[in-house]
Design a protein around this motif. Structure first.
Motif, short mmCIF file in Angstrom:
data_model
loop_
_atom_site.label_atom_id
_atom_site.label_comp_id
_atom_site.label_asym_id
_atom_site.label_seq_id
_atom_site.Cartn_x
_atom_site.Cartn_y
_atom_site.Cartn_z
N ILE A 481 -0.89 16.61 -11.88
CA ILE A 481 -1.31 15.24 -12.18
C ILE A 481 -0.24 14.54 -13.01
CG2 ILE A 481 -3.01 13.87 -13.43
CD1 ILE A 481 -5.12 15.89 -12.62
N ILE A 498 -3.55 7.82 -18.12
CA ILE A 498 -4.81 8.48 -17.75
C ILE A 498 -5.66 8.62 -19.01
CG2 ILE A 498 -5.88 10.58 -16.86
CD1 ILE A 498 -3.36 10.98 -15.15
N ASP A 500 -9.16 9.55 -18.88
CA ASP A 500 -10.12 10.64 -18.75
C ASP A 500 -10.05 11.22 -17.35
OD1 ASP A 500 -12.07 12.40 -19.53
OD2 ASP A 500 -13.75 11.01 -19.27
N TYR A 501 -10.49 12.46 -17.23
CA TYR A 501 -10.47 13.13 -15.94
C TYR A 501 -11.71 14.03 -15.84
CZ TYR A 501 -9.16 16.42 -12.25
OH TYR A 501 -9.15 17.19 -11.13
N ASN A 502 -12.38 13.97 -14.67
CA ASN A 502 -13.55 14.82 -14.42
C ASN A 502 -13.47 15.36 -13.00
OD1 ASN A 502 -15.70 14.29 -16.77
ND2 ASN A 502 -14.67 12.35 -16.29
N GLU A 503 -14.08 16.51 -12.81
CA GLU A 503 -14.13 17.06 -11.46
C GLU A 503 -15.38 17.92 -11.33
OE1 GLU A 503 -11.59 21.18 -11.80
OE2 GLU A 503 -10.44 19.31 -11.63
N SER A 516 -12.96 14.56 -7.57
CA SER A 516 -12.21 14.31 -8.80
C SER A 516 -12.34 12.85 -9.18
CB SER A 516 -10.73 14.66 -8.63
OG SER A 516 -10.56 16.04 -8.43
N TYR A 517 -12.44 12.58 -10.47
CA TYR A 517 -12.57 11.22 -10.99
C TYR A 517 -11.49 11.01 -12.06
CZ TYR A 517 -17.23 12.13 -9.07
OH TYR A 517 -18.27 12.50 -8.25
N VAL A 518 -10.67 10.01 -11.88
CA VAL A 518 -9.62 9.69 -12.83
C VAL A 518 -9.90 8.31 -13.41
CG1 VAL A 518 -7.17 9.20 -13.14
CG2 VAL A 518 -7.88 11.12 -11.73
N SER A 542 -7.40 15.56 -6.88
CA SER A 542 -6.95 14.87 -8.08
C SER A 542 -5.93 13.79 -7.75
CB SER A 542 -6.34 15.88 -9.07
OG SER A 542 -7.29 16.87 -9.41
N MET A 546 -6.07 9.69 -8.28
CA MET A 546 -5.07 8.85 -8.93
C MET A 546 -4.63 7.70 -8.03
SD MET A 546 -2.68 11.58 -10.98
CE MET A 546 -1.78 10.27 -11.76
#
Length: 556
Positions: A481, A498, A500-503, A516-518, A542, A546
């Motif tokens: 990433i 970036i 925050d990041y979630n998956e 995946s959430y960016v 991911s 993005m």
């Protein structure tokens, strides 16, 4: 102005010794369906014999062991229907059919003729006992009215002696709610005496709310008083038959059970004369919602409604308890948010105990789909949209993202009204999964990379198209990433951070996919947005996320 002084309350009982308010419903009563008699006689177009057979089969499937099939001595179609059930062996061995007749000699004779070939049945006789009926309809004394019941019982008893099967007698002092309780008790005890009822050979005494005349607590007082003053309570199966004139049929039945009733007569979904009978399904589902086994097979409400509407030809209201199309549906944003959070907590607890705001029972226990729980319109909010995305499509949107996507759906709903789950997903696909407005990725390769000074250990080579121009770029970072972000920032006029990041996994098995959430910010104008990517490979998911966020931030 309403002439309310035209009406007065009928005082039937003053009972201070009541105990029913302290009781609980802990087991199911004996259920008796009267759909095929009481319900059928209230229809504009009564059921045909074929429809009655279908409805009878439904009642058997639902687990009813006592079914009132008609008034065979008063109607040829009801006589023919009963004969069809008998002659074609359609009555299971563990089911009692019940037939109604007035306490008159020729009607009782015809009734027993219709029962030939049965090994058991309930014969239900009745006569009206209320103050009003005695005065207006019969012009008879109390003793004369009582003798009608006594003589009718004697006639039935005489026919029973010549009948090959078992007969259970049911007696109803019709219009019980308008009858003095002492007098109703006197008649019922007299009938039980003539029948020679015992603990081993019980009689059903049915105390109907033929016309609702007071609040449910008064009916409960009447039931408890009679129950406690029977000459021999052990020889009695105490039954109730609430109608719904005041709209409290279910409450009448439930309070009557608290007051000592053993049995409930009613109909599916409350069909019946005037405002109908007590809705047995509602009473049963209410028990179910308190962890009491209703002892009926009512797991598929949609099947019940389908047969009911076809045979009875009355549509079920969308707000009918449990059975209506919208009773498990929330439009309100705050309700949807509470349901969404409640469902998540329920899934996390793993204790099997249902506790979800606004949903007294789990709709799936009635055969309903979760998809219908939340419907999106202009009144909906982020919780509802998040629920649809999670329970219908498996996307567990980050909390911050829920508001962002809900705003997208809000604009759609303001223009067209209700937005279906499919339309919600279509909008999600357009907004997040298929965005290629500014930046498109043609090829991407990652390599392990290390330098003597440090932390950077991933290199990326990419072929991209940015605003219509093909570019080959590369970047280095401390992971895929970071390498991707650095490549974009170094070679293209895209400067992002970036936040925050979630998956999460969307499914299990060999074809499992990850989402995946960016959450990303443009550094020049501080605008923020989410991007979403889905792929079987978490790294690719991911990168797609993005790209999604970048395209949302930089699209023209």
């Amino acid at each position: 102005m309403l002439n309310y002084k035209k009406y007065k309350r009928f005082e039937t009982i003053n009972y201070k010794e009541r105990t029913w308010p302290n009781n609980e419903i802990k087991k199911a009563p004996i259920w008796c369906s009267v759909d095929l008699r009481d319900g059928n006689q209230a229809l504009i177009n009564p059921m045909t014999v074929e429809e009655k057979v279908e409805f009878f089969n439904l009642l058997v499937k639902l687990g009813f062991k006592e079914i009132e099939v008609g008034f065979p001595s008063a109607s040829q179609i009801e006589y023919d229907f009963l004969r069809k059930l008998i002659d074609e062996n359609l009555i299971p061995d563990d089911v009692y059919v019940q037939v109604l007749t007035q306490a008159r000699p020729h009607l009782i004779e015809k009734t027993f003729e219709s029962l030939k070939g049965l090994n058991k049945a309930i014969v239900h006789i009745y006569n009206s006992t209320s103050v009003l009926q005695r005065d207006v309809v019969f012009n008879m004394s109390k003793e004369e009215i009582k003798q009608i019941a006594v003589e009718g019982t004697k006639l039935v008893k005489g026919y029973v002696e010549k009948f090959d099967g078992k007969i259970v007698l049911e007696y109803s002092p019709e219009s019980f709610t308008g009858t003095e309780v002492e007098y109703a008790l006197e008649i019922c005890d007299a009938v039980a005496d003539v029948w020679e009822a015992t603990k081993e050979n019980k009689i059903i005494i049915n105390l109907p709310s033929t016309v609702q005349m007071d609040t449910p607590n008064v009916y409960a007082d009447q039931i408890e008083w009679v129950s406690k003053h029977f000459k021999d309570r052990e020889r009695i199966i105490l039954s109730v038959h609430p109608h719904n004139d005041r709209g409290t049929g279910v409450a009448d039945a439930e309070l009557a059970l608290l007051a000592g009733a053993d049995r409930v007569e009613g109909t599916l979904l409350g069909n019946g004369e005037r405002t109908g009978n007590v809705d047995i399904l509602t009473v049963a589902y209410n028990m179910f919602s308190h962890g009491v086994n209703p002892e009926l097979n009512i797991e598929n409400i949609d099947e019940i409604v389908e047969v009911y509407e076809r045979c009875v030809k009355i549509p079920v209201h969308v707000r009918h308890p449990y059975a209506g199309n919208l009773v498990f549906t929330a439009f309100s944003g705050s309700h949807q948010d509470a349901i969404n959070k409640g469902m998540k907590k329920y899934e996390e607890r793993h204790d099997g105990i249902w506790q979800v705001p606004y949903l007294p029972i789990d709709p799936s226990d009635l055969g309903r789909e979760y998809e219908a729980l939340v419907r999106i319109n202009s009144q909906s909010g982020k919780g509802g949209v998040a629920f649809v995305m999670d329970h219908c499509y498996g996307f567990k949107l980050p909390k911050t993202m829920q508001k962002e996507f809900a705003d997208v759906i809000q604009k759609i709903s303001e223009g067209k009204g209700e937005v279906s789950p499919t339309e919600v997903m279509d909008a999600f696909t357009r907004e997040y999964l298929e965005r290629q407005d500014a930046l498109k990725l043609d090829k991407c390769q990652f390599f392990d990379y290390s330098e003597t000074n440090g932390d950077n250990d991933t290199k990326v080579n990419m072929n991209v198209v940015y605003n219509g121009q093909a570019r080959s770029i590369e970047g280095i970072g401390n992971g895929p990433i970071d390498a991707f972000k650095n490549a974009i920032g170094k070679n293209i006029d895209i400067d992002v951070k970036i936040i925050d990041y979630n998956e999460h996994a969307m499914s299990t098995g060999s074809e499992a996919k990850a989402a995946s959430y960016v959450y990303m910010q443009r550094n020049d104008n501080k605008e923020k947005t989410f991007g979403v990517g889905v792929d079987s490979n978490i790294t690719r998911a991911s990168i797609k996320a993005m790209l999604s966020a970048i395209n949302r931030l930089y699209s023209k």
